[in-house]
Enzyme design. Sequence first.
Site, mmCIF file in Angstrom:
data_model
loop_
_atom_site.group_PDB
_atom_site.id
_atom_site.type_symbol
_atom_site.label_atom_id
_atom_site.label_comp_id
_atom_site.label_asym_id
_atom_site.label_seq_id
_atom_site.Cartn_x
_atom_site.Cartn_y
_atom_site.Cartn_z
ATOM 1 N N SER A 40 -115.067 -3.090 14.595
ATOM 2 C CA SER A 40 -113.662 -3.008 14.196
ATOM 3 C C SER A 40 -113.245 -1.648 13.669
ATOM 4 C CB SER A 40 -113.361 -4.072 13.134
ATOM 5 O OG SER A 40 -114.270 -3.976 12.054
ATOM 6 N N ASP A 336 -108.198 -3.956 3.667
ATOM 7 C CA ASP A 336 -108.567 -5.335 3.376
ATOM 8 C C ASP A 336 -109.927 -5.313 2.688
ATOM 9 O OD1 ASP A 336 -110.424 -4.968 5.439
ATOM 10 O OD2 ASP A 336 -109.253 -6.078 6.917
ATOM 11 N N HIS A 339 -112.224 -3.084 5.604
ATOM 12 C CA HIS A 339 -111.796 -1.902 6.353
ATOM 13 C C HIS A 339 -110.995 -0.922 5.500
ATOM 14 C CE1 HIS A 339 -112.161 -5.280 9.274
ATOM 15 N NE2 HIS A 339 -112.908 -4.377 9.886
#
Length: 362
Positions: A40, A336, A339
């Site tokens: 990600s 978050d 990340h």
Amino acid sequence: MASSSATSFVLILSFACYLSLPIPITASYNISAVFAFGDSTADAGNNNHVNSFFSSDHLPYGRDLPSHVPRGRFSNGKLSTDYLVDILGIKDFLPAYLDPKLTDNDLLTGASFASGGSGLDKRTTALTPVLDLPTQLDLFEQAFKRIRKLVGEEKARVIVENALFVISAGTNDMLYNAYSFPTRVIELTMSGYQDFLLKNLESVVEKLYRVGARKIAVTGLPPIGCLPIQITVDNIFPSPHWLRRECNDDQNRDSQAYNSKLNSQILPPLQTRLRGAKIGYLNIYKPILDMATNPAKYGFNQTHQGCCGTGLLEIGPLCNVLVPVCLHSSKYLFWDAVHLTQAGYSVLADYFGKTLLTYLIN
């Protein structure tokens, strides 16, 4: 005649002064494209198109992009790979390969094949439909065929040989398989599991080399013990950090051990064996830890919880329009619970530009 001579002198002097100016960073690099693989941290929206539960195609993700529309990046805005292509003067954003709007011409300057939730261990990607590394490599070969069809075999080979390949993977494997509560699913020791992951990473580099990659940047692990979600787990379950939001030093030491093996035992032999290639270690541990421990240096005032929701557990679907979001994300290191904010990613890209990039392009 005197006036003409004076004018010529001024022009010559102006030209000399121009030559003495610092060369713009985009002029000093000869990179044709950027191709990114992994998880990600480099997923520009591929998970939007694989029906994955682990996606970020909803607000507040992407809220600080120019369009204020979520594109599938796990952040409030740009990723490090977006900043990287900008630094190189290639384009403003590195697009997702699975984006239906991606054209063959777009591929000439690169794309991201990364997928949120992916990793180096097949058990990691078994948790939710995502693109594992073998699939990402298959997609790149598909993309290479598209490039060859557009520009021909020789030009396609030149583009790939002069492209920068970035691999960012390993964190999910540690989170899901090594630190999952209440028991780990790995049968190996921590050192043995690190060796297993690094062997798989070595295979990814070799496969990219076989399809033409010659400039390859491999990221290490971040200080996993400083991720807000890991700090939260330490607060929920008995640990040396009980009731304190502090980095887990043991997990950080694991990250350091992995990175040391990658930098000293895996990449040097690959560099020797893969003739004509330049393979570099991208140390993300150092700048992230520095941001976490010296926040004022970077303009942050919160580095132990994310901007989204409580900042303790939210990630993917749990970070949504129903939860509160901080007003000034640029003051947060994390967007978050896992990340970085685009402010954090900007620092990583700048660190890359000042350290490893020069080696890879010269």
